[in-house]
Scaffold this motif. Structure first.
Motif, mmCIF file in Angstrom:
data_model
loop_
_atom_site.group_PDB
_atom_site.id
_atom_site.type_symbol
_atom_site.label_atom_id
_atom_site.label_comp_id
_atom_site.label_asym_id
_atom_site.label_seq_id
_atom_site.Cartn_x
_atom_site.Cartn_y
_atom_site.Cartn_z
ATOM 1 N N UNK A 173 2.789 -12.252 5.344
ATOM 2 C CA UNK A 173 2.527 -13.441 4.936
ATOM 3 C C UNK A 173 2.817 -13.499 3.523
ATOM 4 N N UNK A 174 2.106 -12.631 2.762
ATOM 5 C CA UNK A 174 2.036 -12.621 1.519
ATOM 6 C C UNK A 174 3.077 -11.704 0.735
ATOM 7 N N UNK A 175 3.641 -12.370 -0.387
ATOM 8 C CA UNK A 175 4.630 -11.716 -1.121
ATOM 9 C C UNK A 175 3.824 -10.842 -2.193
ATOM 10 N N UNK A 176 4.165 -9.323 -2.206
ATOM 11 C CA UNK A 176 3.335 -8.541 -3.144
ATOM 12 C C UNK A 176 4.333 -8.377 -4.389
ATOM 13 N N UNK A 177 3.823 -8.294 -5.647
ATOM 14 C CA UNK A 177 4.702 -7.860 -6.791
ATOM 15 C C UNK A 177 4.625 -6.450 -6.830
ATOM 16 N N UNK A 178 5.935 -5.965 -7.198
ATOM 17 C CA UNK A 178 5.996 -4.487 -7.338
ATOM 18 C C UNK A 178 5.377 -3.834 -8.296
ATOM 19 N N UNK A 179 4.646 -4.785 -9.218
ATOM 20 C CA UNK A 179 4.142 -4.263 -10.430
ATOM 21 C C UNK A 179 2.692 -4.039 -10.074
ATOM 22 N N UNK A 180 2.214 -4.409 -8.885
ATOM 23 C CA UNK A 180 0.722 -4.198 -8.644
ATOM 24 C C UNK A 180 0.290 -2.844 -8.621
ATOM 25 N N UNK A 181 -0.844 -2.345 -9.275
ATOM 26 C CA UNK A 181 -1.105 -1.112 -9.169
ATOM 27 C C UNK A 181 -1.639 -0.928 -7.962
ATOM 28 N N UNK A 182 -2.141 0.494 -7.686
ATOM 29 C CA UNK A 182 -2.767 0.695 -6.409
ATOM 30 C C UNK A 182 -4.121 0.423 -6.611
ATOM 31 N N UNK A 183 -4.941 0.459 -7.852
ATOM 32 C CA UNK A 183 -6.339 0.120 -7.878
ATOM 33 C C UNK A 183 -6.290 -1.316 -7.902
ATOM 34 N N UNK A 184 -5.113 -2.237 -8.325
ATOM 35 C CA UNK A 184 -5.240 -3.836 -7.990
ATOM 36 C C UNK A 184 -5.046 -4.176 -6.495
ATOM 37 N N UNK A 185 -4.391 -3.557 -5.746
ATOM 38 C CA UNK A 185 -4.170 -3.559 -4.294
ATOM 39 C C UNK A 185 -5.456 -3.664 -3.634
ATOM 40 N N UNK A 186 -6.230 -2.261 -3.827
ATOM 41 C CA UNK A 186 -7.263 -2.030 -3.080
ATOM 42 C C UNK A 186 -8.449 -2.822 -3.560
ATOM 43 N N UNK A 187 -8.487 -3.276 -4.804
ATOM 44 C CA UNK A 187 -9.788 -3.877 -5.205
ATOM 45 C C UNK A 187 -9.728 -5.381 -5.154
ATOM 46 N N UNK A 188 -8.482 -6.104 -4.717
ATOM 47 C CA UNK A 188 -8.298 -7.568 -4.828
ATOM 48 C C UNK A 188 -8.000 -8.034 -3.467
ATOM 49 N N UNK A 189 -7.732 -7.134 -2.604
ATOM 50 C CA UNK A 189 -7.477 -7.356 -1.040
ATOM 51 C C UNK A 189 -8.618 -7.262 -0.274
ATOM 52 N N UNK A 190 -8.930 -7.865 0.894
ATOM 53 C CA UNK A 190 -9.827 -7.618 1.464
ATOM 54 C C UNK A 190 -9.449 -6.354 2.629
ATOM 55 N N UNK A 191 -10.289 -5.412 2.906
ATOM 56 C CA UNK A 191 -10.036 -4.358 3.687
ATOM 57 C C UNK A 191 -10.448 -4.305 4.977
ATOM 58 N N UNK A 192 -9.604 -3.660 5.791
ATOM 59 C CA UNK A 192 -10.258 -3.812 7.305
ATOM 60 C C UNK A 192 -10.458 -2.267 7.613
ATOM 61 N N UNK A 193 -11.654 -1.950 8.179
ATOM 62 C CA UNK A 193 -12.049 -0.587 8.472
ATOM 63 C C UNK A 193 -12.087 -0.419 9.791
ATOM 64 N N UNK A 194 -12.104 0.850 10.309
ATOM 65 C CA UNK A 194 -12.163 1.155 11.750
ATOM 66 C C UNK A 194 -13.819 1.303 11.729
ATOM 67 N N UNK A 195 -14.413 1.673 12.931
ATOM 68 C CA UNK A 195 -15.791 1.900 12.959
ATOM 69 C C UNK A 195 -16.304 3.035 12.423
ATOM 70 N N UNK A 196 -17.359 3.242 12.160
ATOM 71 C CA UNK A 196 -17.885 4.478 11.868
ATOM 72 C C UNK A 196 -17.645 5.553 13.087
ATOM 73 N N UNK A 197 -17.495 6.910 12.841
ATOM 74 C CA UNK A 197 -16.903 7.867 13.666
ATOM 75 C C UNK A 197 -15.588 8.151 13.715
ATOM 76 N N UNK A 198 -14.754 6.977 13.120
ATOM 77 C CA UNK A 198 -13.111 7.194 13.334
ATOM 78 C C UNK A 198 -12.792 7.888 12.225
#
Length: 307
Positions: A173-198
């Motif tokens: 759904x979202x168009x990402x700019x190629x100029x985004x740094x990985x820090x920007x991606x990880x710190x400005x987007x909601x992250x979805x995790x698996x459960x503890x123990x995975x």
């Protein structure tokens, strides 16, 4: 008393899961069918086997004793069947494998032809998270475990199956700019995790920690399928094993976001306790894997090389 082997199987599964719903799922039966068999079985005893408190089902002390007896009876029945097949010259027995949840996309392909060749074999495969897989192995409850991270505290033998790649993925759904740094991606987007123990959760957290990212929001879901659907719907981004998202990528429901330092690469290993005395069936399966694994990988997983 006129209880049947089927009723014993149903009651034993209900006692293991303490849930009619979960028992029905594992037995591939409907909930009403399990309920009927459970009632018919219970009606043959003057003492209750189960009780419901609130909305939760519990096994009574007497029920636990009956479950132990049921397990012994069913084990003897299996033994009789195995002896009959062995006498006829067929490979017989039971193979128990515990598989980390993402491994369900992998392990069946290494089992199918082997099971077809030996119709006298019975397969029990439990799909769960890494902690429970390792615990089952440690307690010697299974023959084999499929993991991508080896347990350091156990003495094990193993067969390496194939590479496991984990990528950063998002919905389309979202168009990402190629100029985004990985820090920007990880710190400005909601992250979805698996459960503890995975193991996937551990790999994701290690990557974030190594890069000193400060995530602003996270969600935790208890299965790879749940994470995948959440990412597809646009709820957030995640690091996921490539093997479990093939169709979603092909259908353009998911996309891999190129990030420096990714993919994370591990190896799928089939492991067993070094001290375990493997059954003839388990030994035959290992021989089959050593002979056929490369052909299986080429037939079913050659597409992975594209990424």
């Amino acid at each position: 008393m006129n209880y049947t082997l089927h009723q014993l199987q149903v009651f034993l599964k209900v006692s293991e899961k303490q849930s009619i719903t979960l028992a029905a799922e594992e037995l591939f039966l409907t909930q009403p069918a399990v309920s009927i068999q459970l009632k018919n079985f219970q009606d043959q005893f003057p003492i209750p086997l189960t009780e419901v408190i609130g909305r939760k089902l519990f096994i009574t002390e007497f029920g636990k004793e009956i479950a132990e007896a049921a397990q012994k009876i069913l084990d003897e029945v299996h033994a009789i069947n195995y002896r009959t097949l062995a006498y006829q010259g067929n490979l017989s027995g039971r193979i128990k494998i515990s598989v980390v949840s993402t491994g369900k996309y992998l392990m069946p392909f290494f089992l199918t032809d082997f099971m077809r060749q030996h119709e006298g074999l019975e397969l029990i495969m439990d799909v769960t998270n890494k902690l429970k897989v390792v615990r089952a192995l440690e307690k010697n409850e299974i023959d084999f475990a499929l993991v991508s991270v080896l347990p350091e505290h156990l003495q094990i033998d193993r067969v390496e199956l194939m590479e496991n790649k984990l990528f950063f993925v998002g919905g389309t759904q979202e168009e990402l700019k190629k100029s985004h740094s990985k820090r920007h991606l990880f710190e400005t987007r909601p992250l979805i995790y698996r459960e503890q123990g995975s193991a996937t959760r551990n790999a994701m957290e290690a990557f974030i920690s190594e890069n000193n990212f400060k995530t602003i929001k996270k969600m935790e879901l208890t299965s790879n399928e749940a994470v995948k659907q959440a990412v597809v719907s646009g709820l957030g981004y995640s690091i996921m094993p490539l093997i479990g998202i093939k169709n979603e990528i092909k259908n353009n429901d998911l996309r891999i976001v190129k990030v420096s330092g990714l993919p994370i690469s591990t190896t799928w290993n089939l492991i067993w306790l070094k001290s375990k005395k493997l059954s003839p069936a388990a030994t035959a399966f290992l021989e089959y894997l050593n002979e056929e694994k490369e052909a299986i990988i080429q037939k079913h997983f050659s597409w992975i090389k594209e990424y």
